[in-house]
Every structure is written in C-alpha cells, then in structure tokens.
Enzyme design. Structure first.
Site, PDB file in Angstrom:
ATOM      1  N   ASN A   9       0.754  -1.031   0.146  1.00  0.00           N
ATOM      2  CA  ASN A   9      -0.184   0.075  -0.025  1.00  0.00           C
ATOM      3  C   ASN A   9       0.811   1.287  -0.012  1.00  0.00           C
ATOM      4  O   ASN A   9       1.436   1.535   0.937  1.00  0.00           O
ATOM      5  CB  ASN A   9      -1.085  -0.029   1.020  1.00  0.00           C
ATOM      6  N   LYS A  11      -0.001   4.149  -0.271  1.00  0.00           N
ATOM      7  CA  LYS A  11      -0.419   5.391   0.397  1.00  0.00           C
ATOM      8  C   LYS A  11      -0.101   6.805  -0.679  1.00  0.00           C
ATOM      9  O   LYS A  11      -0.184   6.522  -1.635  1.00  0.00           O
ATOM     10  CB  LYS A  11       0.044   5.676   1.937  1.00  0.00           C
ATOM     11  N   HIS A  94      -9.505   1.099   4.841  1.00  0.00           N
ATOM     12  CA  HIS A  94      -8.224   1.421   5.634  1.00  0.00           C
ATOM     13  C   HIS A  94      -8.270   2.352   6.712  1.00  0.00           C
ATOM     14  O   HIS A  94      -9.166   3.204   6.610  1.00  0.00           O
ATOM     15  CB  HIS A  94      -7.165   1.732   4.718  1.00  0.00           C
ATOM     16  N   GLU A  96      -6.725   4.520   7.726  1.00  0.00           N
ATOM     17  CA  GLU A  96      -6.538   6.272   7.495  1.00  0.00           C
ATOM     18  C   GLU A  96      -7.736   6.816   6.930  1.00  0.00           C
ATOM     19  O   GLU A  96      -8.180   7.627   7.000  1.00  0.00           O
ATOM     20  CB  GLU A  96      -5.188   6.296   6.624  1.00  0.00           C
ATOM     21  N   GLU A 166      -5.528  -4.953  10.570  1.00  0.00           N
ATOM     22  CA  GLU A 166      -4.573  -4.251  10.766  1.00  0.00           C
ATOM     23  C   GLU A 166      -4.784  -3.189  12.172  1.00  0.00           C
ATOM     24  O   GLU A 166      -5.756  -2.311  12.017  1.00  0.00           O
ATOM     25  CB  GLU A 166      -4.350  -3.061   9.573  1.00  0.00           C
ATOM     26  N   GLY A 172       2.158   2.159  10.755  1.00  0.00           N
ATOM     27  CA  GLY A 172       3.298   3.204  10.551  1.00  0.00           C
ATOM     28  C   GLY A 172       3.852   3.756  11.890  1.00  0.00           C
ATOM     29  O   GLY A 172       4.618   4.912  11.942  1.00  0.00           O
ATOM     30  N   SER A 212       3.513  -2.465  10.397  1.00  0.00           N
ATOM     31  CA  SER A 212       4.745  -2.301  10.512  1.00  0.00           C
ATOM     32  C   SER A 212       5.491  -3.684  10.344  1.00  0.00           C
ATOM     33  O   SER A 212       6.247  -4.037  10.896  1.00  0.00           O
ATOM     34  CB  SER A 212       5.159  -2.034  11.954  1.00  0.00           C
TER      35      SER A 212
END
Ligand code: PGA
Length: 249
Positions: A9, A11, A94, A96, A166, A172, A212
C-alpha cells in the site's frame, strides 16, 4: 484453498517518475516464494503502473473507490473507472480512510457492494485502536467492523474478499502486533466466518496482517497458521525490502 498474498500500500507516496523508478526496481527483484503480489499506487499513476506491469505477476490495485458508478462527487473515483484502466482489486476500509475521511461501516458496506457489482475484488481492512486493546475490547470492535460491512454478503461473494487485520496502533508506528496476537485475532475472524458461512468460506478466505511488517519480522508473522500474508505500508516503498517480505514465506 486460500492464497498467500503480499500487498504493498503505497498510500500518498510516489509521483509519476518515482512510480516508474520503483516499478523498475521491483522488476529486478526475484520472487522465490509462492504468493500473489499486489501494489497499490496513487490514482494518477494506476494506468502507468498497470501498463508497466502488464506482463509481470505483480497486480496493480487501487487504494480506494466511491460507491456510485458516476455523478457529482468531486474528487472521487468509481469502480467502472478503475476497471477501465485494468484494475480489478481495491483496498477498502483502511484505518487512514476511517480516521481522516470519516469512513464508517455503513459507507464501507456500500463501497464493498459497489466493488463486487463491478467485478472488483476487495481487500477489506479493519482493526482496533490502542484503547480498545488496552480495554480487552479488540475482538468486539473487529467483530462489529466485519459484521456491519461484510456479513450481509452472500456466501458466493466471499471468493472476491480478502481480509486485512490492521491494528491501528501498529500502523506506521514501528510497533508490530506479536505473531501470537496476530494469530489469535486471525483465528477469531476465521471462527466468525465459519459460524456465519461454514468451514469452506472460513478456510478459503485469505486473512492478511498489516502494521509495521518489515523484512526482519515478516517470516515469523507469516509462519502463523491463520496469517496468509501482509498488507505492507512503509516497507513497500523500497523494492528490496518489499521483495524480502514477499520471499518471507
Ligand atoms: P505500515 O502500514 O506497514 O507502514 O505500518 C501498513 C498499512 O497501513 O497498510
């Protein structure tokens, strides 16, 4: 049987020339494992990436889509548009998107339906926040996310669903769930699928871990029975690191 998958991904990273450079680097890498590889560049670069990887075994996928096929939705991209540039898989849900763009389960259920209607496979992301885990609520939270966005689907739709657990606190942050924490959640999710749809759907659905994942921890995480691969953010921006993860099976 379910597939092992490693998906990158990207991003909001990589302009056109950086996309070209990273794809060139990726084409130089050797795959020694037996897994599906996907990368998700940004919208403006999807067509270029698709063309550049047409003859490879790396699938180019999208990071998001709208649930309507067309219309007055400034800044959005639809399923038919993705299909028109060769894209047949999309990441939805996701964390985010959930956190910064307020995407909720109701909206995500519509997006999932629209993707499937357009013959687009879905990589569906979900996961708990740190406070949920501290309160021991991680399974309740994840169950709600899956129930609200996915459990209305008929059994036959599940051939086009990939799940990606996730935990938000691991994305991250450099913080990774332990392989045991990942396995525990993946086994729980498979049980939910088994209870709702039966053994076949549960056993045939790939469940990826994200948060991560890097070359140094991938093989331990992937060695767990119910972990079928990873959704990789930061480490997917470097071809060698990404392929070290691909080859970690
Ligand atoms: P990360 O991102 O690997 O950088 O933690 C994972 C993701 O957001 O899918």
């Amino acid at each position: 049987m379910r597939q092992n998958i490693v998906a990158g991904n990207w991003k909001m990273n990589n302009d056109l020339s950086q996309t070209e450079a990273l794809i060139t680097d990726m084409k130089r890498q050797t795959q020694t494992s037996d897994c599906e590889i996907m990368i998700a560049p940004t919208f403006p670069n999807l067509w270029h990436a698709f063309e550049a990887l047409r003859l490879s075994n790396i699938e180019v996928i999208a990071q998001n889509m709208h649930y309507e096929d067309s219309g007055a939705f400034t800044g959005e991209v639809s399923g038919p548009m993705l299909r028109s540039v060769g894209i047949t898989t999309v990441i939805l849900g996701h964390s985010e998107r959930r956190a910064y763009f307020k995407e909720n389960d109701v909206l995500l259920a519509k997006k999932v339906d629209s993707a499937l209607k357009n013959n687009i496979r879905v990589v569906f992301c979900f996961g708990e926040e740190l406070e949920d885990r501290k309160a021991g609520q991680q399974e309740t939270v994840v169950l709600d996310q899956i129930k609200n966005a996915l459990l209305h689907l008929p059994m036959e739709a599940w051939k086009d669903i990939v799940l990606a657990y996730e935990p938000v606190w691991a994305i991250g942050t450099g913080e990774t769930a332990t392989p045991e924490q990942a396995q525990e959640m993946h086994a729980f999710i498979r049980q939910v699928l088994s209870d709702h749809y039966g053994e076949a759907v549960a056993n045939n659905t790939s469940i990826l871990y994200g948060g991560s994942v890097k070359p140094s921890n991938a093989s331990e995480i992937f060695s767990k029975d119910d972990v079928d691969g990873g959704l990789i953010g930061g480490a997917s921006l470097n071809a060698e690191d990404f392929f070290a993860i691909v080859n970690a099976f």
